[in-house]
Scaffold this motif. Structure first.
Motif, mmCIF file in Angstrom:
data_model
loop_
_atom_site.group_PDB
_atom_site.id
_atom_site.type_symbol
_atom_site.label_atom_id
_atom_site.label_comp_id
_atom_site.label_asym_id
_atom_site.label_seq_id
_atom_site.Cartn_x
_atom_site.Cartn_y
_atom_site.Cartn_z
ATOM 1 N N ILE A 84 14.265 26.142 -16.572
ATOM 2 C CA ILE A 84 15.057 27.389 -16.546
ATOM 3 C C ILE A 84 16.542 27.088 -16.771
ATOM 4 C CG2 ILE A 84 13.438 28.725 -15.154
ATOM 5 C CD1 ILE A 84 15.079 28.051 -12.694
ATOM 6 N N GLY A 85 16.802 25.958 -17.426
ATOM 7 C CA GLY A 85 18.176 25.656 -17.830
ATOM 8 C C GLY A 85 19.073 25.107 -16.751
ATOM 9 N N CYS A 86 18.507 24.394 -15.790
ATOM 10 C CA CYS A 86 19.304 23.825 -14.699
ATOM 11 C C CYS A 86 19.422 22.310 -14.857
ATOM 12 C CB CYS A 86 18.656 24.122 -13.351
ATOM 13 S SG CYS A 86 18.538 25.869 -12.925
ATOM 14 N N CYS A 87 20.457 21.762 -14.257
ATOM 15 C CA CYS A 87 20.565 20.307 -14.136
ATOM 16 C C CYS A 87 20.571 19.960 -12.653
ATOM 17 C CB CYS A 87 21.811 19.767 -14.833
ATOM 18 S SG CYS A 87 23.379 20.121 -14.002
ATOM 19 N N VAL A 88 20.237 18.721 -12.359
ATOM 20 C CA VAL A 88 20.157 18.233 -10.986
ATOM 21 C C VAL A 88 21.210 17.152 -10.796
ATOM 22 C CG1 VAL A 88 18.714 17.029 -9.300
ATOM 23 C CG2 VAL A 88 17.702 18.759 -10.813
ATOM 24 N N LEU A 89 21.977 17.257 -9.721
ATOM 25 C CA LEU A 89 23.033 16.294 -9.436
ATOM 26 C C LEU A 89 22.888 15.766 -8.014
ATOM 27 C CD1 LEU A 89 26.036 18.375 -10.829
ATOM 28 C CD2 LEU A 89 25.106 16.320 -11.902
ATOM 29 N N LEU A 90 22.985 14.451 -7.860
ATOM 30 C CA LEU A 90 23.060 13.838 -6.543
ATOM 31 C C LEU A 90 24.484 13.341 -6.360
ATOM 32 C CD1 LEU A 90 21.617 12.752 -3.956
ATOM 33 C CD2 LEU A 90 21.300 10.605 -5.205
ATOM 34 N N ALA A 91 25.207 13.941 -5.404
ATOM 35 C CA ALA A 91 26.614 13.593 -5.183
ATOM 36 C C ALA A 91 26.765 12.797 -3.898
ATOM 37 C CB ALA A 91 27.460 14.861 -5.103
ATOM 38 N N GLU A 108 25.859 18.512 -23.664
ATOM 39 C CA GLU A 108 27.228 18.840 -24.086
ATOM 40 C C GLU A 108 27.793 19.986 -23.255
ATOM 41 O OE1 GLU A 108 29.736 20.095 -28.130
ATOM 42 O OE2 GLU A 108 27.588 19.582 -28.259
ATOM 43 N N THR A 109 26.969 21.003 -23.017
ATOM 44 C CA THR A 109 27.418 22.155 -22.224
ATOM 45 C C THR A 109 27.736 21.751 -20.790
ATOM 46 O OG1 THR A 109 26.105 23.683 -23.543
ATOM 47 C CG2 THR A 109 26.768 24.439 -21.358
ATOM 48 N N PHE A 110 26.812 21.010 -20.163
ATOM 49 C CA PHE A 110 27.022 20.636 -18.773
ATOM 50 C C PHE A 110 28.187 19.664 -18.615
ATOM 51 C CE2 PHE A 110 22.429 21.852 -17.947
ATOM 52 C CZ PHE A 110 22.762 22.945 -17.132
ATOM 53 N N GLU A 111 28.353 18.756 -19.569
ATOM 54 C CA GLU A 111 29.493 17.835 -19.479
ATOM 55 C C GLU A 111 30.800 18.591 -19.622
ATOM 56 O OE1 GLU A 111 30.806 13.397 -20.989
ATOM 57 O OE2 GLU A 111 29.376 14.529 -22.194
ATOM 58 N N HIS A 112 30.818 19.614 -20.479
ATOM 59 C CA HIS A 112 32.010 20.443 -20.632
ATOM 60 C C HIS A 112 32.382 21.119 -19.312
ATOM 61 C CE1 HIS A 112 34.813 23.450 -22.176
ATOM 62 N NE2 HIS A 112 34.078 24.385 -21.592
ATOM 63 N N TRP A 113 31.385 21.573 -18.568
ATOM 64 C CA TRP A 113 31.648 22.236 -17.291
ATOM 65 C C TRP A 113 31.917 21.244 -16.169
ATOM 66 C CZ3 TRP A 113 32.913 27.085 -16.891
ATOM 67 C CH2 TRP A 113 32.490 27.996 -17.866
#
Length: 322
Positions: A84-91, A108-113
């Motif tokens: 559904i167009g999500c990315c997962v991040l572990l911070a 590219e989109t997620f890196e831009h944000w």
């Protein structure tokens, strides 16, 4: 984003901060921290801060065991939400993503944000946002679109949950972020459920890795809290407890620093106590058999003193050859 939209968002933030809403709303309290404590301006459009590659590598090394414990759960979570167009991040504890899952087509989109490893998402740096605010408040939450402090982040939807280490300390945050405008409330609810499941799996695996030589047992808590685990050594002493177990049984670091028999702690659970007794008896019997009844050799194999082994054998009515 047009200047009028930015100005409108900033005005709404300032109006809420100046009202008494911060006393009633955790969101407005975060906006107030962003403005008053961190001196941020919601209309500012600077790019997110990034750490250096060296700093990112160092951050990963600090939580190396947690990273190992998280890999399978990150993959599983991404399979659940990536479609559904999500990315997962572990911070990490400082709000810096150190591991990520996402579709190559969206990179590219997620890196831009700034939804990328090495970007600083602390509340101090980015104001109210999923990762930073979760780490400040130590609870699972969603910061959806215009709930973000910065106008530039209001196209994002971020659902985040804290991860606690084997000693019950806040260690990281797990985040699912999206830039999609059509992300519905029901989808966010499903994301939160999948996220919670992933956090529990990561915490459990990290706990097991932290106590590789101990038995990991699920503690029966009054409220049946998920993730309440105890690490029990070969002498049936509690040597570790997850955050849920610490809260349920009032286990402070001072309590855990002293010898704590598991049977005493869980005395109300007769089935568990009996299981411990049977397990201990079997271990002692196997050690005696393998050493041909030699108590000294059995004690050495079990990593305990001869006197301790004699005491345990007497408790179960067992005898060695010497």
């Amino acid at each position: 984003m047009g200047a009028s939209v930015v100005a409108q968002h900033a005005s709404r933030i300032h109006a809420a901060i100046e009202s008494d809403a911060a006393a009633k709303s955790a969101l407005v309290a975060s906006w107030r921290r962003s403005s008053a404590l961190h001196k941020l301006d919601p209309a500012e459009r600077r790019a997110p801060l990034r750490v250096t590659d060296h700093e990112l590598n160092h951050a990963r090394q600090r939580v190396e065991r947690l990273l190992r414990a998280s890999q399978a759960s990150l993959d599983r979570l991404y399979l659940a939400v990536g479609g559904i167009g999500c990315c997962v991040l572990l911070a990490d504890r400082d709000g810096v993503p150190i591991e990520r899952r996402g579709a190559a087509a969206d990179d590219e989109t997620f890196e831009h944000w700034g939804l990328w490893t090495g970007t600083v998402w602390s509340e101090e740096s980015e104001g109210t946002n999923g990762i930073g605010t979760c780490l400040v408040e130590g609870r699972a939450l969603t910061i959806h679109r215009d709930q973000h402090f910065y106008s530039k982040n209001t196209l994002l939807s971020c659902t985040t949950a804290p991860i606690y280490d084997h000693e019950g300390n806040l260690a990281a945050a797990l985040d699912v972020s999206s830039c999609r405008a059509d992300l519905t409330e029901s989808f966010i609810h499903l994301i939160a459920m999948a996220l919670g499941d992933a956090v529990r799996r990561i915490e459990a695996e990290n706990f097991r890795l932290a106590y590789p030589d101990a038995r990991i047992v699920m503690a029966p808590t009054p409220d049946q809290a998920p993730g309440a685990f105890l690490a029990v050594d070969r002498d049936d002493l509690v040597v570790g407890a997850t955050r849920s177990a610490r809260i349920a049984f009032g286990l402070t670091p001072e309590v855990l620093a002293r010898p704590l028999p598991a049977a005493d702690l869980l005395g109300g659970d007769t089935s568990f106590s009996e299981d411990l007794r049977q397990a201990e008896r079997m271990v002692l019997e196997r050690a005696l058999i393998r050493s041909n009844g030699n108590v000294t050799a059995a004690a050495r194999a079990l990593g305990m003193s001869r006197a301790t082994l004699h005491r345990k054998l007497g408790r179960f009515g067992l005898r060695g050859a010497n």
